[in-house]
Design an enzyme around this catalytic site. Structure first.
Site, PDB file in Angstrom:
ATOM      1  NE  ARG A  51     -72.863 -99.955  46.481  1.00  0.00           N
ATOM      2  CZ  ARG A  51     -74.046 -99.615  46.939  1.00  0.00           C
ATOM      3  NH1 ARG A  51     -74.411 -98.367  46.911  1.00  0.00           N
ATOM      4  NH2 ARG A  51     -74.870-100.520  47.393  1.00  0.00           N
ATOM      5  CD  GLN A  78     -73.014-103.856  38.800  1.00  0.00           C
ATOM      6  OE1 GLN A  78     -72.368-104.133  37.789  1.00  0.00           O
ATOM      7  NE2 GLN A  78     -73.972-102.967  38.792  1.00  0.00           N
ATOM      8  CG  ASP A  80     -73.336-104.182  46.054  1.00  0.00           C
ATOM      9  OD1 ASP A  80     -73.571-104.214  47.273  1.00  0.00           O
ATOM     10  OD2 ASP A  80     -73.522-103.170  45.355  1.00  0.00           O
ATOM     11  CB  SER A 115     -76.860-104.099  45.352  1.00  0.00           C
ATOM     12  OG  SER A 115     -76.201-102.874  45.298  1.00  0.00           O
ATOM     13  CE1 TYR A 157     -73.674 -97.022  49.661  1.00  0.00           C
ATOM     14  CE2 TYR A 157     -71.315 -96.803  49.357  1.00  0.00           C
ATOM     15  CZ  TYR A 157     -72.420 -97.598  49.539  1.00  0.00           C
ATOM     16  OH  TYR A 157     -72.292 -98.953  49.591  1.00  0.00           O
TER      17      TYR A 157
HETATM   18  P1  NAD Z   1     -78.151 -96.139  50.319  1.00  0.00           P
HETATM   19  O1  NAD Z   1     -78.766 -97.397  50.864  1.00  0.00           O
HETATM   20  O2  NAD Z   1     -76.884 -95.650  50.921  1.00  0.00           O
HETATM   21  O3  NAD Z   1     -79.245 -94.959  50.457  1.00  0.00           O
HETATM   22  C1  NAD Z   1     -80.538 -95.063  49.893  1.00  0.00           C
HETATM   23  C2  NAD Z   1     -80.899 -93.787  49.194  1.00  0.00           C
HETATM   24  O4  NAD Z   1     -81.176 -92.769  50.131  1.00  0.00           O
HETATM   25  C3  NAD Z   1     -79.813 -93.228  48.278  1.00  0.00           C
HETATM   26  O5  NAD Z   1     -80.308 -93.119  46.966  1.00  0.00           O
HETATM   27  C4  NAD Z   1     -79.483 -91.867  48.890  1.00  0.00           C
HETATM   28  O6  NAD Z   1     -79.137 -90.907  47.912  1.00  0.00           O
HETATM   29  C5  NAD Z   1     -80.784 -91.529  49.583  1.00  0.00           C
HETATM   30  N1  NAD Z   1     -80.682 -90.481  50.621  1.00  0.00           N
HETATM   31  C6  NAD Z   1     -79.709 -90.279  51.561  1.00  0.00           C
HETATM   32  N2  NAD Z   1     -79.984 -89.181  52.303  1.00  0.00           N
HETATM   33  C7  NAD Z   1     -81.172 -88.683  51.851  1.00  0.00           C
HETATM   34  C8  NAD Z   1     -81.986 -87.581  52.221  1.00  0.00           C
HETATM   35  N3  NAD Z   1     -81.630 -86.742  53.216  1.00  0.00           N
HETATM   36  N4  NAD Z   1     -83.127 -87.388  51.539  1.00  0.00           N
HETATM   37  C9  NAD Z   1     -83.492 -88.211  50.521  1.00  0.00           C
HETATM   38  N5  NAD Z   1     -82.772 -89.263  50.117  1.00  0.00           N
HETATM   39  C10 NAD Z   1     -81.615 -89.501  50.774  1.00  0.00           C
HETATM   40  O7  NAD Z   1     -77.984 -96.228  48.730  1.00  0.00           O
HETATM   41  P2  NAD Z   1     -77.791 -97.497  47.804  1.00  0.00           P
HETATM   42  O8  NAD Z   1     -79.078 -98.174  47.599  1.00  0.00           O
HETATM   43  O9  NAD Z   1     -76.705 -98.295  48.367  1.00  0.00           O
HETATM   44  O10 NAD Z   1     -77.377 -96.877  46.412  1.00  0.00           O
HETATM   45  C11 NAD Z   1     -76.659 -95.703  46.226  1.00  0.00           C
HETATM   46  C12 NAD Z   1     -76.298 -95.574  44.727  1.00  0.00           C
HETATM   47  O11 NAD Z   1     -75.262 -96.464  44.380  1.00  0.00           O
HETATM   48  C13 NAD Z   1     -77.437 -95.877  43.787  1.00  0.00           C
HETATM   49  O12 NAD Z   1     -77.390 -94.952  42.741  1.00  0.00           O
HETATM   50  C14 NAD Z   1     -77.106 -97.222  43.265  1.00  0.00           C
HETATM   51  O13 NAD Z   1     -77.683 -97.467  42.000  1.00  0.00           O
HETATM   52  C15 NAD Z   1     -75.614 -97.141  43.195  1.00  0.00           C
HETATM   53  N6  NAD Z   1     -74.999 -98.485  43.181  1.00  0.00           N
HETATM   54  C16 NAD Z   1     -73.953 -98.714  42.324  1.00  0.00           C
HETATM   55  C17 NAD Z   1     -73.351 -99.974  42.296  1.00  0.00           C
HETATM   56  C18 NAD Z   1     -72.214-100.289  41.357  1.00  0.00           C
HETATM   57  O14 NAD Z   1     -71.859 -99.465  40.574  1.00  0.00           O
HETATM   58  N7  NAD Z   1     -71.627-101.469  41.451  1.00  0.00           N
HETATM   59  C19 NAD Z   1     -73.799-100.973  43.138  1.00  0.00           C
HETATM   60  C20 NAD Z   1     -74.848-100.694  44.005  1.00  0.00           C
HETATM   61  C21 NAD Z   1     -75.436 -99.430  44.019  1.00  0.00           C
END
Ligand code: NAD
Length: 377
Positions: free
Chosen positions: A122, A127, A130, A133, A228
């Protein structure tokens, strides 16, 4: 260099790994592209469109898979198809490598360099590759559309001669990519939205979408360097459940998206919370494919629990197959382009590159990914 693209075989899969548009771009790079007949039909792309883009259409699936220098797919392959791959070829797809140990081992044994799209780092540079996402974003949208369809209410407030209809209350648990899109979509439909996540950085993002953030003090939670969530302790889980009970009971729709990378999803909506919900309300479990966030959710089914609909429909991005294919395909194309040697018209597997180091799972007959070697769980 030949790029082979077999048709997806998973029951009900509507998405295609490659679109005609991306095919044309690969052909322009100098790749020979061959796709299996019918590869894009369910997503709305006929064979003709691939042929026009410069691909050949294969009828013989086994020969197609066996002749590719690169094989592009969406889902992990059936294990019996790994033996068909050419030794030294590159296989690119989602792989679920933490859980698919046998599959990963087979890739190594057959001398295939397997890239797991879940493991694309990430970073800003990666990006555009990904797929988690790009798919989660569409999944978040589809979750809200499904909720609106199963709810016995409408989402927006309406003031009419027959009286005022109050907006639906939507509670979104887990605010990653899917959750953010779900908030935005529910807001556009006029719902009153509350959201919750264990990662404190999310509060600002929720507020910027004009939704409310449910604050629960769990002490130290944090996130990994890739953004994550970390798994919670038993005590934190209990605290969280107590606080979420009331919000679930007040909501017409609950959408759960909470995942912990590489692990089973945490159970967040318990039987007690479901009991607190009104008949006619809806729970959409977006984590159903990794075990589910909702107690009693049934994979790919809609069940009724005392009038509360629990929706465990899988593959939500596949409900918008054209756009889901378009963005998945763009992610794969970006990966190929990044490592394409224009002069020699070939893909170069740069083993010391951060992106390849992150996503390459097997190479030279061995499992090479440190996430699998150091932390097999
Ligand atoms: P994910 O699919 O792994 O999880 C979804 C959400 O569930 C996450 O926000 C996580 O914090 C939440 N979660 C986990 N356990 C929980 C609990 N017990 N109670 C409540 N919520 C809980 O996450 P994702 O969609 O892949 O994204 C994670 C982060 O990474 C986000 O902030 C996203 O913006 C970021 N991201 C960054 C990049 C990059 O920099 N290139 C790319 C994609 C995502």
């Amino acid at each position: 260099m030949k790029i082979s693209v077999p048709k997806e075989t998973h029951p009900g899969e509507t998405r295609a790994p490659l679109t005609p548009d991306s095919t044309a771009k690969l052909v322009k790079l100098g790749a020979q592209v061959e796709v299996e007949a019918g590869v894009g039909l369910a997503a709305g792309f006929p064979d003709d469109a691939y042929a026009k883009a410069g691909a050949t259409i294969a009828i013989d699936r086994r020969a197609l898979i066996g002749s590719g220098d690169i094989v592009l797919r969406l889902r992990k392959p059936p294990v019996e198809e790994i033996a068909l791959l050419k030794s030294g070829s590159i296989h690119v797809s989602l792989l679920d490598p933490f859980n698919e140990k046998e599959l990963v081992q087979k890739f190594a044994e057959h001398g295939v360099s397997a890239i797991s799209m879940e493991f694309i780092p990430r970073t800003t540079r990666a990006q555009k590759m990904d797929v988690l996402s790009s798919q989660a974003n569409l999944g978040g949208y589809e979750a809200v559309i499904l909720a609106a369809r199963y709810s016995n209410k409408i989402f927006p407030m309406m003031t009419t001669a027959a009286g005022t209809i109050l907006p639906s209350k939507v509670f979104i648990i887990g605010v990653g990519v899917a959750g953010l899109q779900a908030i935005a979509t529910a807001k556009r439909l006029g719902a009153k939205v509350t959201a919750y996540d264990t990662r404190p950085v999310v509060e600002e993002q929720v507020k910027s979408l004009a939704a409310q953030f449910l604050k629960i003090d769990l002490g130290e939670t944090g996130q990994t360097k890739d953004g994550y969530a970390k798994a919670l302790t038993e005590e934190q889980i209990q605290k969280q459940r107590q606080a979420m009970n009331k919000t679930c009971g007040d909501s017409d729709v609950v959408i759960t998206t909470a995942q912990v990378f590489g692990r089973k999803a945490p159970v967040l909506v318990t039987a007690e919370m479901l009991n607190a919900m009104k008949p006619g309300s809806v729970v959409i479990d977006m984590a159903v494919e990794t075990g589910g966030n909702v107690e009693g959710v049934v994979y790919d089914q809609v069940t009724d629990r005392n009038g509360v609909k629990i929706v465990g429909i899988a593959n939500l991005p596949g409900r918008a197959p054209l756009h889901a294919s378009q963005v998945y395909s763009a992610n794969l194309l970006a990966l190929v382009e990044e490592f394409w040697d224009k002069q020699n018209k070939t893909f170069v597997l740069k083993l010391d590159d951060e992106i390849i180091k992150g996503c390459l799972v097997t190479h030279g007959g061995k499992i090479v990914n440190e996430k699998l070697i150091a932390k097999p769980n």
